[in-house]
Motif scaffolding. Sequence first.
Motif, PDB file in Angstrom:
ATOM      1  N   UNK A 132      -5.367  14.140  -1.865  1.00 21.60           N
ATOM      2  CA  UNK A 132      -4.989  15.466  -1.365  1.00 21.60           C
ATOM      3  C   UNK A 132      -3.884  15.379  -0.319  1.00 21.60           C
ATOM      4  N   UNK A 133      -2.921  14.532  -0.623  1.00 24.49           N
ATOM      5  CA  UNK A 133      -1.740  14.402   0.224  1.00 24.49           C
ATOM      6  C   UNK A 133      -0.545  14.937  -0.555  1.00 24.49           C
ATOM      7  N   UNK A 134       0.456  15.390   0.160  1.00 20.32           N
ATOM      8  CA  UNK A 134       1.670  15.852  -0.508  1.00 20.32           C
ATOM      9  C   UNK A 134       2.477  14.641  -0.967  1.00 20.32           C
ATOM     10  N   UNK A 135       3.398  14.876  -1.885  1.00 18.16           N
ATOM     11  CA  UNK A 135       4.257  13.791  -2.360  1.00 18.16           C
ATOM     12  C   UNK A 135       5.048  13.217  -1.194  1.00 18.16           C
ATOM     13  N   UNK A 136       5.467  14.082  -0.275  1.00 18.48           N
ATOM     14  CA  UNK A 136       6.232  13.615   0.885  1.00 18.48           C
ATOM     15  C   UNK A 136       5.385  12.670   1.749  1.00 18.48           C
ATOM     16  N   UNK A 137       4.107  13.022   1.955  1.00 22.26           N
ATOM     17  CA  UNK A 137       3.230  12.156   2.751  1.00 22.26           C
ATOM     18  C   UNK A 137       2.994  10.817   2.071  1.00 22.26           C
ATOM     19  N   UNK A 138       2.752  10.856   0.772  1.00 17.98           N
ATOM     20  CA  UNK A 138       2.517   9.614   0.029  1.00 17.98           C
ATOM     21  C   UNK A 138       3.789   8.758   0.032  1.00 17.98           C
ATOM     22  N   UNK A 139       4.937   9.398  -0.171  1.00 18.98           N
ATOM     23  CA  UNK A 139       6.205   8.658  -0.172  1.00 18.98           C
ATOM     24  C   UNK A 139       6.475   8.022   1.186  1.00 18.98           C
ATOM     25  N   UNK A 140       6.168   8.742   2.251  1.00 18.49           N
ATOM     26  CA  UNK A 140       6.361   8.191   3.604  1.00 18.49           C
ATOM     27  C   UNK A 140       5.469   6.981   3.822  1.00 18.49           C
ATOM     28  N   UNK A 141       4.222   7.087   3.376  1.00 17.85           N
ATOM     29  CA  UNK A 141       3.306   5.950   3.522  1.00 17.85           C
ATOM     30  C   UNK A 141       3.773   4.761   2.696  1.00 17.85           C
ATOM     31  N   UNK A 142       4.292   5.027   1.505  1.00 15.36           N
ATOM     32  CA  UNK A 142       4.796   3.956   0.652  1.00 15.36           C
ATOM     33  C   UNK A 142       6.007   3.289   1.293  1.00 15.36           C
ATOM     34  N   UNK A 143       6.910   4.090   1.853  1.00 11.19           N
ATOM     35  CA  UNK A 143       8.086   3.553   2.523  1.00 11.19           C
ATOM     36  C   UNK A 143       7.673   2.659   3.694  1.00 11.19           C
ATOM     37  N   UNK A 144       6.706   3.103   4.481  1.00 11.42           N
ATOM     38  CA  UNK A 144       6.225   2.291   5.603  1.00 11.42           C
ATOM     39  C   UNK A 144       5.612   0.985   5.115  1.00 11.42           C
ATOM     40  N   UNK A 145       4.913   1.043   3.980  1.00  8.92           N
ATOM     41  CA  UNK A 145       4.342  -0.180   3.421  1.00  8.92           C
ATOM     42  C   UNK A 145       5.449  -1.146   3.011  1.00  8.92           C
ATOM     43  N   UNK A 148       6.911  -2.533   6.376  1.00 13.10           N
ATOM     44  CA  UNK A 148       6.078  -3.285   7.301  1.00 13.10           C
ATOM     45  C   UNK A 148       5.252  -4.409   6.715  1.00 13.10           C
ATOM     46  N   UNK A 149       5.050  -4.432   5.417  1.00 15.74           N
ATOM     47  CA  UNK A 149       4.203  -5.465   4.836  1.00 15.74           C
ATOM     48  C   UNK A 149       5.054  -6.516   4.145  1.00 15.74           C
ATOM     49  N   UNK A 150       4.628  -7.754   4.251  1.00 15.58           N
ATOM     50  CA  UNK A 150       5.339  -8.833   3.568  1.00 15.58           C
ATOM     51  C   UNK A 150       4.494  -9.318   2.394  1.00 15.58           C
ATOM     52  N   UNK A 151       5.178  -9.737   1.344  1.00 19.72           N
ATOM     53  CA  UNK A 151       4.485 -10.259   0.177  1.00 19.72           C
ATOM     54  C   UNK A 151       4.022 -11.680   0.447  1.00 19.72           C
TER      55      UNK A 151
END
Length: 168
Positions: A132-145, A148-151
């Motif tokens: 129940x998140x907007x596409x913008x919220x999900x996209x922002x979280x994906x961008x932060x991932x 900030x995260x390394x493989x």
Amino acid sequence: MEEEEGKKANVVKIRESEQRGEITWVNDIDYRGFGVNVSECELEDEKRKQKFTFITDIKITKNNAKKLMNAGRSRWRIENEGFNRQKNLRYHIEHASSQDYNAMKNHYLLTQITEIIMVLHEHGSKILRSMKKTIKEISSRLLEAFRGQTLTDEDIAQLGKPMQIRFT
């Protein structure tokens, strides 16, 4: 469709609601040492005449000719609409972004990856919808991932394993 070296062309007539036409095909045509099957569909309605040609490695029969033709047309529609959306609506890739061939290829590959991610977000799984998140919220979280995260080596090893993504 002309017959290839005396091979027999097969025909299925189409008569549906307002459309009429026929599917013609030839199996086992040699192309550079590979056997291919070619079908051609000519459709006509009150407004226009259309012609579609498809090449496949699936043997074409009277039982599957129409199904293969519909699958080919659906795939063409998806690809055509997707490229049109990328070119004109989303990414505006109407012109060359660089004079360097490798740079252009890389730009386009990144555009394709972006499009895949966007389609997954827009038409994604039940899990994404249940958040129940907007596409913008999900996209922002994906961008932060991504930022900030390394493989890890384990993550990269997982990429080599087969996987499936299903939409329901």
